[in-house]
Design an enzyme around this catalytic site. Structure first.
Site, short mmCIF file in Angstrom:
data_model
loop_
_atom_site.label_atom_id
_atom_site.label_comp_id
_atom_site.label_asym_id
_atom_site.label_seq_id
_atom_site.Cartn_x
_atom_site.Cartn_y
_atom_site.Cartn_z
N CYS A 1 1.37 -9.21 -3.46
CA CYS A 1 -0.01 -9.57 -3.10
C CYS A 1 -0.16 -11.06 -2.82
CB CYS A 1 -0.96 -9.15 -4.22
SG CYS A 1 -2.64 -9.74 -3.96
N CYS B 1 -1.39 -9.45 0.49
CA CYS B 1 -2.84 -9.62 0.65
C CYS B 1 -3.29 -11.05 0.91
CB CYS B 1 -3.56 -9.12 -0.61
SG CYS B 1 -2.85 -7.67 -1.35
N LYS C 1 -1.84 -12.71 4.13
CA LYS C 1 -2.39 -11.88 5.23
C LYS C 1 -3.85 -12.22 5.48
CE LYS C 1 -4.67 -8.52 4.46
NZ LYS C 1 -4.27 -7.21 4.03
N TYR D 1 -1.89 0.57 7.64
CA TYR D 1 -2.61 -0.66 7.30
C TYR D 1 -1.91 -1.89 7.91
CZ TYR D 1 -5.03 1.19 3.01
OH TYR D 1 -5.81 1.84 2.11
N ILE D 2 -0.62 -2.03 7.60
CA ILE D 2 0.07 -3.28 7.93
C ILE D 2 0.20 -3.44 9.45
CG2 ILE D 2 2.27 -4.53 7.70
CD1 ILE D 2 2.44 -3.46 4.83
N GLU E 1 -3.35 -4.24 10.88
CA GLU E 1 -3.84 -5.57 10.50
C GLU E 1 -3.08 -6.66 11.26
OE1 GLU E 1 -5.47 -4.71 5.98
OE2 GLU E 1 -3.53 -5.67 6.19
N ARG F 1 -3.77 7.11 9.97
CA ARG F 1 -3.79 8.48 9.44
C ARG F 1 -4.37 8.49 8.04
NH1 ARG F 1 0.07 11.46 6.75
NH2 ARG F 1 1.71 9.90 7.08
N ASP G 1 3.03 -0.43 -7.48
CA ASP G 1 3.66 0.21 -6.31
C ASP G 1 4.95 0.94 -6.64
OD1 ASP G 1 1.59 -0.96 -4.97
OD2 ASP G 1 2.83 -2.08 -3.54
N ALA H 1 -10.27 -1.62 1.94
CA ALA H 1 -10.58 -2.13 3.28
C ALA H 1 -9.31 -2.35 4.06
CB ALA H 1 -11.35 -3.44 3.18
N HIS I 1 -33.19 -6.96 5.79
CA HIS I 1 -33.34 -7.09 7.24
C HIS I 1 -33.34 -8.56 7.65
CE1 HIS I 1 -34.62 -5.86 11.22
NE2 HIS I 1 -35.55 -6.81 11.18
N GLU J 1 -28.01 -2.67 6.67
CA GLU J 1 -29.29 -2.02 6.35
C GLU J 1 -29.30 -0.59 6.88
OE1 GLU J 1 -32.92 -3.32 8.56
OE2 GLU J 1 -31.57 -4.73 9.55
P1 NDP Z 1 1.59 3.08 5.75
O1 NDP Z 1 2.23 4.17 5.00
O2 NDP Z 1 0.12 2.85 5.65
O3 NDP Z 1 1.95 3.21 7.29
C1 NDP Z 1 3.25 3.39 7.75
C2 NDP Z 1 3.17 3.68 9.23
O4 NDP Z 1 4.48 3.74 9.78
C3 NDP Z 1 2.51 5.01 9.53
O5 NDP Z 1 1.72 4.85 10.67
C4 NDP Z 1 3.69 5.94 9.76
O6 NDP Z 1 3.40 6.99 10.65
C5 NDP Z 1 4.65 4.98 10.44
N1 NDP Z 1 6.04 5.36 10.27
C6 NDP Z 1 6.70 5.72 9.14
N2 NDP Z 1 7.98 5.99 9.39
C7 NDP Z 1 8.15 5.79 10.72
C8 NDP Z 1 9.26 5.94 11.59
N3 NDP Z 1 10.46 6.32 11.15
N4 NDP Z 1 9.09 5.66 12.90
C9 NDP Z 1 7.88 5.29 13.36
N5 NDP Z 1 6.80 5.15 12.59
C10 NDP Z 1 6.93 5.40 11.29
O7 NDP Z 1 2.42 1.81 5.32
P2 NDP Z 1 2.15 0.26 5.46
O8 NDP Z 1 3.50 -0.32 5.42
O9 NDP Z 1 1.24 -0.06 6.60
O10 NDP Z 1 1.37 -0.08 4.12
C11 NDP Z 1 1.92 0.31 2.87
C12 NDP Z 1 0.85 0.39 1.83
O11 NDP Z 1 0.46 -0.91 1.46
C13 NDP Z 1 -0.43 1.07 2.28
O12 NDP Z 1 -0.38 2.46 2.15
C14 NDP Z 1 -1.44 0.45 1.39
O13 NDP Z 1 -1.49 1.18 0.19
C15 NDP Z 1 -0.89 -0.93 1.12
N6 NDP Z 1 -1.60 -1.93 1.94
C16 NDP Z 1 -2.93 -2.12 1.76
C17 NDP Z 1 -3.62 -3.04 2.50
C18 NDP Z 1 -5.08 -3.21 2.29
O14 NDP Z 1 -5.59 -2.76 1.27
N7 NDP Z 1 -5.80 -3.82 3.22
C19 NDP Z 1 -2.95 -3.87 3.51
C20 NDP Z 1 -1.55 -3.57 3.63
C21 NDP Z 1 -0.91 -2.65 2.87
P3 NDP Z 1 2.71 8.36 10.14
O15 NDP Z 1 1.25 8.06 9.98
O16 NDP Z 1 2.98 9.30 11.25
O17 NDP Z 1 3.38 8.73 8.86
#
Ligand code: NDP
Length: 479
Positions: A44, A49, A52, A179-180, A183, A206, A330, A368, A462, A467
């Protein structure tokens, strides 16, 4: 008198581990040690976080300057300088790491700058060669980004590497739609990088509300992100200049692809996509998920069971199969968010050191996504809720005053999902600048069990965007 060196040995100095160690030592008076092999503050603070969010701020100023000119300001925007920003960023991270170290020391926690392994249910072994016994061991070792299983994937970078870039690339391909990926697509586009994003599914983000996902995707495209859904990478290689004959050939060829050292590559990369495109990018960022840091920690040998992807299996009190070993954050792959890891750490201390068994409530967690605009969400999506029970959907989408005045097309979305039977608000989804701030407040009401009528009874502030959350009178649809 305890026969152990420590009452608690914490492995991992991220948000969860540090909080548990501090509270166990400071408030519960336990004798606590903590080992961290990298920087204090963990994902983080050091590579997630915090940096970022600072990059989110950095990337938003360009658009703000543009908007300000419509408001009559005569500003000179000479562009963004990565070196200046990253210098300030590194100083801030040093300061925060120092704060974390001081907090631990101030609570009486003994720290070891070393990698730790579990030797047996009550013994921890450090990379320094030292061995300590503890009545309880808490694993809070977090997770790390993973690359897909693809030839040459080591040529690309992961989110940890972003903060160490020496300069901003001119172009970047981002793989993933979570997310990542989303963002960083917004951040980098805002900083002037030409961003292309490949996501293998039909729509990014998703698991989030469909309408919110659609609006975020539209907004990202408007921001300049060249987003391709239903598209994935099939191969990548070093690009060898205009005479690169390999451009039309399958790019899985690896003979000439090895970089000087086994790490991300600075030079341009050519990438072949599932749609047949072969394109050259300065850098490729894999944002394809994260994996728990549970490898080579002696866990299974000690009797701890690991589940899918290496996640440590725990019960509702974060206790593993071995009664003296607990795990939070995690590394347990429950809800991978900093505030949740902190909650799990506090509940662990309450359970183990105050004799008050406290499970962690993982329901209705607001969160978020810091895209531009942000997505704030709490509770069920429309799709989840309608599978559960009959619902009403209240929804509005409009151009917010501030950017509409500056002739921007961007829209915001306010959405409530309401149970027809109990009238409770089951979910709230906001796509808007500042949605992360708004959803925190909506989260309180929804956690308290507020009904749609409770929202209606609340007077609007307002003129604001939020609102609309208390002024939507007629359901858009029922389901
Ligand atoms: P996520 O699990 O959210 O997303 C991973 C993405 O990579 C998905 O779109 C997935 O597709 C895709 N993917 C996975 N494997 C492959 C592959 N072999 N080839 C192509 N695409 C692939 O992981 P992140 O790394 O973005 O984030 C990890 C976690 O960190 C989050 O779940 C969240 O809990 C936390 N986080 C929170 C934040 C916040 O609160 N703002 C910010 C950043 C991270 P598919 O959908 O098809 O599986």
């Amino acid at each position: 008198m305890s026969t152990f060196d420590y009452d608690l040995f914490v492995i991992g100095g991220g948000s969860g581990g540090v909080r548990a160690a501090r509270v166990a030592a400071g408030e519960a008076g336990a004798k606590v040690a903590l080992a961290e092999e990298d920087r204090y503050g963990g994902t983080c603070v050091i590579r997630g976080c915090v940096p970022k969010k600072l990059m989110v701020f950095a990337s938003s100023y360009g658009g703000m300057v543009e908007e300000a000119t419509h408001y009559g300001w005569d500003l000179l925007n000479k562009g963004f300088d990565w070196t200046t920003f990253s210098g300030h960023l590194n100083k801030e991270l040093d300061r925060l790491e120092d704060v974390y170290r001081k907090l631990l020391a101030g609570s009486g926690v003994t720290t070891y700058d070393a990698r730790a392994r579990v030797k047996d249910p009550h013994t921890v072994e450090l990379s320094s060669g030292e061995t300590f016994t503890a009545k309880h061991i808490l694993i809070a070792s977090g997770g790390r980004p993973i690359r897909p299983d693809l030839p040459n994937a080591h040529l690309g970078i992961v989110s940890d590497d972003i903060f160490h870039m020496e300069s901003l690339p001119k172009s970047m391909l981002i793989i993933g739609g979570g997310y990542i990926a989303c963002e960083f697509a917004c951040i980098l586009a805002g900083l002037g990088v030409e961003v292309t994003q490949y996501y293998r599914g039909a729509q990014i983000l998703r698991g989030f509300d469909e309408e919110a996902r659609g609006l975020i995707a539209d907004s990202m495209r408007e921001l300049g992100v060249d987003l391709h859904t239903g598209t994935n990478i099939v191969g990548m290689d070093c690009y060898r200049g205009e005479d690169d004959e390999g451009m039309d050939a399958p790019v899985e060829v690896t003979q000439y692809a090895m970089p000087a050292k086994d790490g991300p590559k600075d030079g341009p990369l050519k990438v072949k996509a599932t749609n047949g495109d072969v394109k050259v990018f300065d850098q490729v960022l894999f944002a394809t998920g994260r994996r728990p840091n549970s490898d080579d920690m002696g866990l299974e040998e000690a009797g701890v069971t690991l589940g899918r992807g290496g996640a440590i299996e725990v019960d509702e009190y974060s206790q593993t199969k071995v009664p003296s070993i607990y795990a939070i954050g995690d590394v347990t792959d429950r809800v991978n968010l900093t505030p949740v890891a902190i909650r799990e750490g506090m509940a662990f201390v309450e359970t183990v050191f105050h004799g008050n068994p406290t499970p962690v409530d993982h329901t209705l967690i607001p969160s978020a996504v810091f895209t531009q605009p942000e997505l704030g969400t709490v509770g069920l999506t429309e799709e989840q809720a309608r599978d559960q029970e009959p619902i009403e959907v209240y929804c509005t989408s409009f151009r917010p005053m501030q950017s509409a005045f500056a002739d921007k097309h961007g829209r915001v979305l306010m959405k409530l999902i309401v149970s027809q039977e109990s009238r409770k608000v089951l979910g709230c989804h906001i796509v808007a600048p500042g949605a992360g701030e708004m959803i925190q407040m909506a989260g309180i009401a929804i956690k308290m069990g507020a009904t749609k009528e409770d929202f209606d009874r609340t007077v609007a502030v307002h003129p604001t965007m939020s609102e609309e959350i208390v002024t939507m009178r007629k359901p858009m649809r029922t389901a």
